[in-house]
Design a protein around this motif. Structure first.
Motif, PDB file in Angstrom:
ATOM      1  N   PHE A   1       1.005  -1.186   0.020  1.00 39.28           N
ATOM      2  CA  PHE A   1      -0.009  -0.037  -0.028  1.00 39.28           C
ATOM      3  C   PHE A   1       0.759   1.336  -0.015  1.00 39.28           C
ATOM      4  O   PHE A   1       1.793   1.191   0.765  1.00 39.28           O
ATOM      5  CB  PHE A   1      -0.877  -0.052   1.101  1.00 39.28           C
ATOM      6  CG  PHE A   1      -1.994  -1.000   1.089  1.00 39.28           C
ATOM      7  CD1 PHE A   1      -2.994  -0.748   0.481  1.00 39.28           C
ATOM      8  CD2 PHE A   1      -1.983  -2.140   2.097  1.00 39.28           C
ATOM      9  CE1 PHE A   1      -4.100  -1.741   0.505  1.00 39.28           C
ATOM     10  CE2 PHE A   1      -2.965  -3.120   2.177  1.00 39.28           C
ATOM     11  CZ  PHE A   1      -3.944  -2.807   1.211  1.00 39.28           C
ATOM     12  N   ILE A   2       0.891   2.174  -0.824  1.00 43.97           N
ATOM     13  CA  ILE A   2       1.321   3.484  -0.686  1.00 43.97           C
ATOM     14  C   ILE A   2       0.547   4.387  -0.185  1.00 43.97           C
ATOM     15  O   ILE A   2      -0.675   4.588  -0.652  1.00 43.97           O
ATOM     16  CB  ILE A   2       1.689   3.790  -2.281  1.00 43.97           C
ATOM     17  CG1 ILE A   2       2.452   2.786  -3.084  1.00 43.97           C
ATOM     18  CG2 ILE A   2       2.315   5.212  -2.360  1.00 43.97           C
ATOM     19  CD1 ILE A   2       2.524   3.159  -4.538  1.00 43.97           C
ATOM     20  N   GLN A   3       1.209   5.139   0.836  1.00 46.48           N
ATOM     21  CA  GLN A   3       0.224   6.051   1.451  1.00 46.48           C
ATOM     22  C   GLN A   3       0.868   7.672   1.586  1.00 46.48           C
ATOM     23  O   GLN A   3       1.898   7.703   1.481  1.00 46.48           O
ATOM     24  CB  GLN A   3       0.196   5.470   2.975  1.00 46.48           C
ATOM     25  CG  GLN A   3       1.687   5.341   3.483  1.00 46.48           C
ATOM     26  CD  GLN A   3       1.776   5.245   5.265  1.00 46.48           C
ATOM     27  OE1 GLN A   3       0.927   5.618   5.852  1.00 46.48           O
ATOM     28  NE2 GLN A   3       2.668   4.522   5.588  1.00 46.48           N
ATOM     29  N   SER A   4       0.002   8.591   1.580  1.00 47.04           N
ATOM     30  CA  SER A   4       0.421   9.900   1.926  1.00 47.04           C
ATOM     31  C   SER A   4      -0.783  10.648   2.410  1.00 47.04           C
ATOM     32  O   SER A   4      -1.801  10.373   1.943  1.00 47.04           O
ATOM     33  CB  SER A   4       0.759  10.472   0.505  1.00 47.04           C
ATOM     34  OG  SER A   4       1.223  11.763   0.440  1.00 47.04           O
ATOM     35  N   PHE A   5      -0.231  11.642   3.163  1.00 48.44           N
ATOM     36  CA  PHE A   5      -1.298  12.855   3.288  1.00 48.44           C
ATOM     37  C   PHE A   5      -1.264  13.786   2.299  1.00 48.44           C
ATOM     38  O   PHE A   5      -2.377  14.758   2.555  1.00 48.44           O
ATOM     39  CB  PHE A   5      -0.540  13.698   4.591  1.00 48.44           C
ATOM     40  CG  PHE A   5      -0.518  12.739   5.965  1.00 48.44           C
ATOM     41  CD1 PHE A   5      -1.911  12.932   6.726  1.00 48.44           C
ATOM     42  CD2 PHE A   5       0.428  12.062   6.637  1.00 48.44           C
ATOM     43  CE1 PHE A   5      -2.006  12.206   7.746  1.00 48.44           C
ATOM     44  CE2 PHE A   5       0.340  11.536   7.671  1.00 48.44           C
ATOM     45  CZ  PHE A   5      -0.743  11.616   8.359  1.00 48.44           C
ATOM     46  N   ALA A   6      -0.685  13.811   1.305  1.00 51.21           N
ATOM     47  CA  ALA A   6      -0.977  14.830   0.320  1.00 51.21           C
ATOM     48  C   ALA A   6      -1.509  14.414  -0.925  1.00 51.21           C
ATOM     49  O   ALA A   6      -1.021  13.451  -1.532  1.00 51.21           O
ATOM     50  CB  ALA A   6       0.501  15.036  -0.281  1.00 51.21           C
ATOM     51  N   PRO A   7      -2.750  14.615  -1.247  1.00 49.15           N
ATOM     52  CA  PRO A   7      -3.758  14.143  -2.084  1.00 49.15           C
ATOM     53  C   PRO A   7      -2.997  14.351  -3.605  1.00 49.15           C
ATOM     54  O   PRO A   7      -3.349  13.557  -4.557  1.00 49.15           O
ATOM     55  CB  PRO A   7      -4.834  14.922  -2.182  1.00 49.15           C
ATOM     56  CG  PRO A   7      -4.594  16.058  -1.198  1.00 49.15           C
ATOM     57  CD  PRO A   7      -3.704  15.681  -0.161  1.00 49.15           C
ATOM     58  N   THR A   8      -2.349  15.336  -3.796  1.00 54.23           N
ATOM     59  CA  THR A   8      -1.724  15.774  -5.215  1.00 54.23           C
ATOM     60  C   THR A   8      -0.655  14.652  -5.438  1.00 54.23           C
ATOM     61  O   THR A   8      -0.533  14.251  -6.619  1.00 54.23           O
ATOM     62  CB  THR A   8      -1.263  17.248  -5.120  1.00 54.23           C
ATOM     63  OG1 THR A   8      -0.176  17.455  -4.035  1.00 54.23           O
ATOM     64  CG2 THR A   8      -2.347  18.045  -5.102  1.00 54.23           C
ATOM     65  N   SER A   9      -0.001  14.303  -4.510  1.00 57.11           N
ATOM     66  CA  SER A   9       0.950  13.065  -4.817  1.00 57.11           C
ATOM     67  C   SER A   9       0.589  11.861  -5.016  1.00 57.11           C
ATOM     68  O   SER A   9       0.735  11.172  -6.093  1.00 57.11           O
ATOM     69  CB  SER A   9       1.967  12.816  -3.581  1.00 57.11           C
ATOM     70  OG  SER A   9       2.938  14.057  -3.335  1.00 57.11           O
ATOM     71  N   LEU A  10      -0.695  11.446  -4.484  1.00 53.50           N
ATOM     72  CA  LEU A  10      -1.415  10.325  -4.647  1.00 53.50           C
ATOM     73  C   LEU A  10      -2.015  10.232  -6.236  1.00 53.50           C
ATOM     74  O   LEU A  10      -1.991   9.651  -6.911  1.00 53.50           O
ATOM     75  CB  LEU A  10      -2.475  10.262  -3.788  1.00 53.50           C
ATOM     76  CG  LEU A  10      -2.003   9.918  -2.538  1.00 53.50           C
ATOM     77  CD1 LEU A  10      -3.324   9.753  -1.133  1.00 53.50           C
ATOM     78  CD2 LEU A  10      -1.150   8.562  -2.404  1.00 53.50           C
ATOM     79  N   VAL A  11      -2.598  11.396  -6.751  1.00 57.01           N
ATOM     80  CA  VAL A  11      -3.210  11.624  -7.809  1.00 57.01           C
ATOM     81  C   VAL A  11      -1.830  11.485  -8.918  1.00 57.01           C
ATOM     82  O   VAL A  11      -2.027  10.859 -10.082  1.00 57.01           O
ATOM     83  CB  VAL A  11      -3.832  12.926  -8.019  1.00 57.01           C
ATOM     84  CG1 VAL A  11      -4.186  13.186  -9.568  1.00 57.01           C
ATOM     85  CG2 VAL A  11      -5.164  12.899  -7.277  1.00 57.01           C
TER      86      VAL A  11
END
Length: 398
Positions: free
Chosen positions: A230-240
């Motif tokens: 699973f790849i996780q982040s608090f930054a939605p732009t990074s996930l997109v």
């Protein structure tokens, strides 16, 4: 045998700066990852026992039954991805004891706050020592210590900071299939202060590393089951952004109600709204909220749960809250100083799909007692053969 193996590993960690990169171990004969009960996610390794994000903490977590080992990915000054939670080095390393680094204190702006310290890589307003101001060679001179002084201090100073590749090697060389759960940590800060050739971003280097070691595939696909992630982040732009680079499953982390998103400055209320969940579900398979936002707390007592889990599940999103810790100071009074009561509440009443825990062994024991995994057919067959042999033996004696 396992404790002796772990002890020998600890002694080895203390003596060498690098954990060897992955051997070519095949998954063919390894026990697959379990997918029939909520995931046991080793938060920074088994860091309730051993200093966080160290090779020894991850090895202990695997020994204790973790489904996934979780880590935070930052970058050194020279662009090497490392496993470290804080953007500063002060709280969990012995950097203050290294006189050669005394002039590295900086003040940088991190998520709207001025932070001073020793940074891992270079930033621009705060007074701590930051990892982004250090090369990998310099970071390897440091030794990690426990974050909390009420936890076991005997392993302080024994282990070095590890790289992302070294972390991956620990999972790939485990005796069974163990997933990884890396976080793209503080991408705004890292992209501002670490530069890679050809205009590449932190996220590009992150995905390149995963590809190098064969991490790919959508959730529950054959590729994913061979190398779960699973790849996780608090930054939605990074996930997109990385959605265009990899189809590996992603988790959107959600901070406390007081903290806006670091990249888009959106409030907690906005990113947990129905319209936003409808938007983000196109890019992620789940959310990772701070547990006290799922079930609010007042005067250390639980309040009625919110409907966040139900709304996430209605959109086929998993929910992996953080962080579960055994110590009394972290247990709300409703749990009567018993972490197993807390696990029972979250797994069986709230119905979450995974837990980030500092104490992997405790969660594993609870799950083995309350929801043991089905035995393999080979085990059942072996027991049946034993029973038949016993019956034949008894018949002959008769």
């Amino acid at each position: 045998f396992a404790p002796l193996l772990f002890l020998s590993f600890i002694l080895g960690c203390a003596a060498r700066p690098f954990y060897p990169l992955p051997s070519k171990i095949s998954n063919q004969n390894r026990q697959p990852i379990q997918t029939s009960r909520p995931y046991n996610i080793a938060h920074r390794g088994s860091n309730g026992e051993i200093p966080e994000e160290t090779a020894a903490a991850y090895m202990r977590a695997i020994e204790e039954g973790a489904d996934f080992i979780e880590t935070d990915i930052l970058s050194s000054k020279d662009g090497v991805l490392i496993c470290f939670h804080d953007v500063i080095l002060d709280l969990t390393t012995d950097v203050a004891n290294h006189k050669e680094f005394a002039n590295r204190k900086r003040t940088y702006n991190v998520q709207g706050f001025n932070v001073t310290g020793f940074f891992t890589a270079k930033t621009d307003k705060i007074f701590f020592i930051h990892a982004v101001d250090f090369t990998l060679k310099e970071l390897k001179k440091l030794r990690v210590k426990q974050r909390y002084n009420f936890r076991d201090q005997q392993h302080n100073g024994k282990f070095s900071i590890i790289t992302f590749e070294e972390f991956i090697s620990i999972a790939l060389d485990a005796p069974r299939v163990v997933g990884i759960y890396p976080e793209i940590k503080n991408p705004v800060l890292i992209n501002q202060h670490v530069k890679w050739p050809n205009g590449k971003r932190f996220e590009d280097k992150f995905v390149e590393t995963l590809r190098k070691y064969g991490y790919k595939g959508s959730y529950m696909s054959k590729d994913w089951l061979e190398k779960p992630i699973f790849i996780q982040s608090f930054a939605p732009t990074s996930l997109v952004y990385i959605s265009n680079l990899t189809n590996s499953p992603k988790i959107f982390l959600i901070d406390d109600v007081t903290m806006p998103t670091q990249d888009t400055n959106q409030s907690y209320w906005e990113i947990t709204s129905d319209p936003y969940l409808d938007y983000i579900k196109e890019y992620v398979v789940g959310i990772g909220p701070w547990k006290d936002t799922v079930v609010p707390v007042k005067n250390n007592y639980l309040q009625p749960p919110t409907d966040l889990v139900a709304r996430a599940h209605a959109r086929n999103l998993q929910v992996h809250p953080y962080t579960y810790r055994n110590e009394n100071m972290f247990l709300h009074l409703d749990f009567h100083q018993d972490p197993y009561v807390e696990y029972d509440y979250w797994l069986n009443k709230i119905g979450v799909d995974g837990l980030f825990t500092d104490f992997t062994g405790s969660l594993h024991n609870f799950q083995e007692w309350t929801s043991p995994l089905p035995q393999k057919d080979s085990d059942n067959a072996s027991k049946l053969v034993d029973k038949i042999a016993l019956m034949i033996s008894s018949y002959r004696k008769g």
